[in-house]
Design an enzyme around this catalytic site. Structure first.
Site, mmCIF file in Angstrom:
data_model
loop_
_atom_site.group_PDB
_atom_site.id
_atom_site.type_symbol
_atom_site.label_atom_id
_atom_site.label_comp_id
_atom_site.label_asym_id
_atom_site.label_seq_id
_atom_site.Cartn_x
_atom_site.Cartn_y
_atom_site.Cartn_z
ATOM 1 N N ASP A 16 -10.577 -8.548 -6.884
ATOM 2 C CA ASP A 16 -10.220 -7.416 -7.736
ATOM 3 C C ASP A 16 -10.641 -7.753 -9.173
ATOM 4 O OD1 ASP A 16 -8.337 -9.211 -8.654
ATOM 5 O OD2 ASP A 16 -6.638 -8.207 -7.727
ATOM 6 N N PHE A 66 -5.494 -4.344 -12.776
ATOM 7 C CA PHE A 66 -4.125 -3.976 -12.398
ATOM 8 C C PHE A 66 -3.127 -4.988 -12.937
ATOM 9 C CE2 PHE A 66 -0.443 -4.111 -9.583
ATOM 10 C CZ PHE A 66 -0.053 -2.784 -9.601
ATOM 11 N N GLN A 91 -9.949 6.758 -10.448
ATOM 12 C CA GLN A 91 -8.630 6.912 -11.039
ATOM 13 C C GLN A 91 -8.357 8.399 -11.298
ATOM 14 O OE1 GLN A 91 -6.272 4.787 -11.294
ATOM 15 N NE2 GLN A 91 -7.216 2.760 -11.212
ATOM 16 N N ASP A 143 -5.980 -3.363 1.414
ATOM 17 C CA ASP A 143 -5.432 -4.692 1.160
ATOM 18 C C ASP A 143 -3.987 -4.538 0.705
ATOM 19 O OD1 ASP A 143 -4.922 -5.735 -1.921
ATOM 20 O OD2 ASP A 143 -6.140 -3.923 -1.806
ATOM 21 N N CYS A 202 3.134 -9.183 21.900
ATOM 22 C CA CYS A 202 2.151 -9.793 20.989
ATOM 23 C C CYS A 202 1.717 -11.141 21.559
ATOM 24 C CB CYS A 202 2.760 -9.967 19.601
ATOM 25 S SG CYS A 202 1.681 -10.800 18.409
ATOM 26 N N CYS A 249 0.009 -13.460 19.541
ATOM 27 C CA CYS A 249 -0.346 -14.350 18.434
ATOM 28 C C CYS A 249 0.211 -15.753 18.698
ATOM 29 C CB CYS A 249 0.189 -13.805 17.106
ATOM 30 S SG CYS A 249 1.972 -14.047 16.850
ATOM 31 N N CYS A 277 4.083 -15.922 18.668
ATOM 32 C CA CYS A 277 4.746 -15.287 19.812
ATOM 33 C C CYS A 277 4.465 -16.013 21.126
ATOM 34 C CB CYS A 277 4.323 -13.827 19.914
ATOM 35 S SG CYS A 277 4.982 -12.802 18.577
ATOM 36 N N HIS A 288 2.178 -14.088 12.393
ATOM 37 C CA HIS A 288 2.454 -12.924 13.248
ATOM 38 C C HIS A 288 2.115 -11.615 12.536
ATOM 39 C CE1 HIS A 288 4.390 -10.140 15.977
ATOM 40 N NE2 HIS A 288 4.946 -9.600 14.900
#
Length: 375
Positions: free
Chosen positions: A95, A99, A192, A269, A307, A309, A312, A338
């Site tokens: 970025d 911000f 913007q 994001d 799940c 992952c 899990c 996770h």
């Protein structure tokens, strides 16, 4: 031969208008729509690059403001660039720092040339303008750089929003002049205009004339009700360049990802997934679960039985709750693994549903099981 930076719009869902695309970068191909985990300081908190890859992360975001303050872009450049510095060989988006400096409120002063601010670390006086932001990002060596923009707060009166929008366009032109377009880094503009549709449309139309590699949508998800954000997206999207990737900045709850994709967004994001993970909250196929709660003390099932992952496959709710109560760092790591995996798999499923012209059916089934709120 595909250019180092090229966006292919592969399919548009006949049911919804959602987009399935492919973004080519020097560090790999990104299948869109995509969720980008946030590695603010060249690290996704508690997770290694190998774990991110195992979770399906295609690209991560790092923060220009924070890396400029610590360790400094000169050091990162001497290390061989951000990819080598953090041992991540897939794409990186940085970025602009805009911000962050605008969120400093009383610690910054906005002028046409840029923003003067005081470091949140040591109070030292600093300055970032369009040229400085691009120079920092070029030193970091990210694949995608964002323009330096002025983000309006919520709520915001019309005149202030209009002024910030026009300044953002002027700053984009300065970013483009400072950008060394040698094929290694792409530059995205940022639309913007706060919550005024006419300003958003004007900004999008003016930026489209500049023919940049992609465009971000900034100034949303800044405290407004979600329905307001969705309405603004619906009014804005018809004016966004069709053949360029569209990046909704700072959005990452499961419901917002779905609603953004339904409205034609390609990239997202957010820090939410890892932030709530560290507080004991995980996303599951049955909604949000707070594993720290006492009712899971003797629950020997996975965080999410549906799940697969790493967390899990190997650990139970009871064990992870114990880790939280004992103050063990592994608890934060397992929850983060996770949540990132959950979102990347969700995006993968949405890509498949778009290809089958069935995203609305998929979304309705998701909401029927998960619910629409409480994320």
């Amino acid at each position: 031969m595909t250019k180092p930076f090229a966006f292919e719009l592969l399919h548009v869902c006949k049911q919804t208008g959602a987009r399935r695309g492919r973004l080519h970068t020097p560090h790999g191909v990104i299948e869109t729509p995509v969720f980008m985990p946030v590695g603010t300081q060249a690290s996704v908190k508690t997770m290694s690059p190998e774990e991110l890859k195992d979770c399906g992360a295609q690209i991560i975001l790092s923060n220009t403001y924070h890396l400029h303050l610590r360790p400094g872009e000169a050091l990162v450049e001497r290390a061989g660039g951000l990819h080598r510095f953090m041992h991540w060989n897939r794409p990186i988006l940085t970025d602009s720092g805009g911000f962050q400096v605008f969120s400093l409120a009383d610690l910054r002063k906005v002028e046409e040339r840029g923003v003067e601010f005081r470091s949140h670390l040591d109070g030292s006086k600093r300055f970032i303008g369009p040229e400085e932001s691009i120079a920092i990002q070029q030193a970091l060596g990210s694949d995608i750089m964002m323009q330096f923009d002025e983000c309006s707060p919520y709520p915001c009166d019309y005149d202030r929003a209009k002024g910030a929008m026009h300044r953002t366009i002027r700053w984009l032109e300065r970013c483009m002049k400072a950008w060394n377009d040698d094929g290694r880094q792409a530059l995205f503009g940022i639309v913007q205009g706060a919550f005024y549709a006419d300003l958003r449309v004007e900004c999008a139309r003016e930026m489209a004339k500049l023919d940049l590699p992609g465009f971000g949508i900034g100034g949303l998800s800044v405290g407004e009700p979600k329905e307001v954000m969705y309405e603004m997206l619906e009014k804005l999207m018809p004016w966004m360049p069709e053949q360029k990737p569209r990046y909704l900045m700072g959005v990452g709850s499961p419901d917002c990802l779905i609603e953004g994709v339904l409205r034609g967004v390609d990239m997202f994001d957010c820090v939410l997934a890892t932030r709530v993970a560290r507080n004991g909250t995980v996303f599951t196929h049955d909604g949000r679960l707070v594993v720290r709660n006492a009712k899971y003390a003797e629950d020997f099932t996975p965080l999410d039985p549906d799940c697969d992952c790493y967390a899990c496959r190997n650990y139970t709710r009871a064990y992870i709750r114990h880790l939280f109560k004992a103050g063990e760092i592994l608890a934060l790591r397992l929850n983060s693994i996770h949540n990132i995996y959950f979102l990347t798999k969700m995006m993968e499923e949405m890509r498949a549903a778009i290809e089958q012209d069935a995203l609305l059916d998929w979304a309705n089934a998701f909401y029927a099981r998960h619910g629409r709120g409480n994320w």
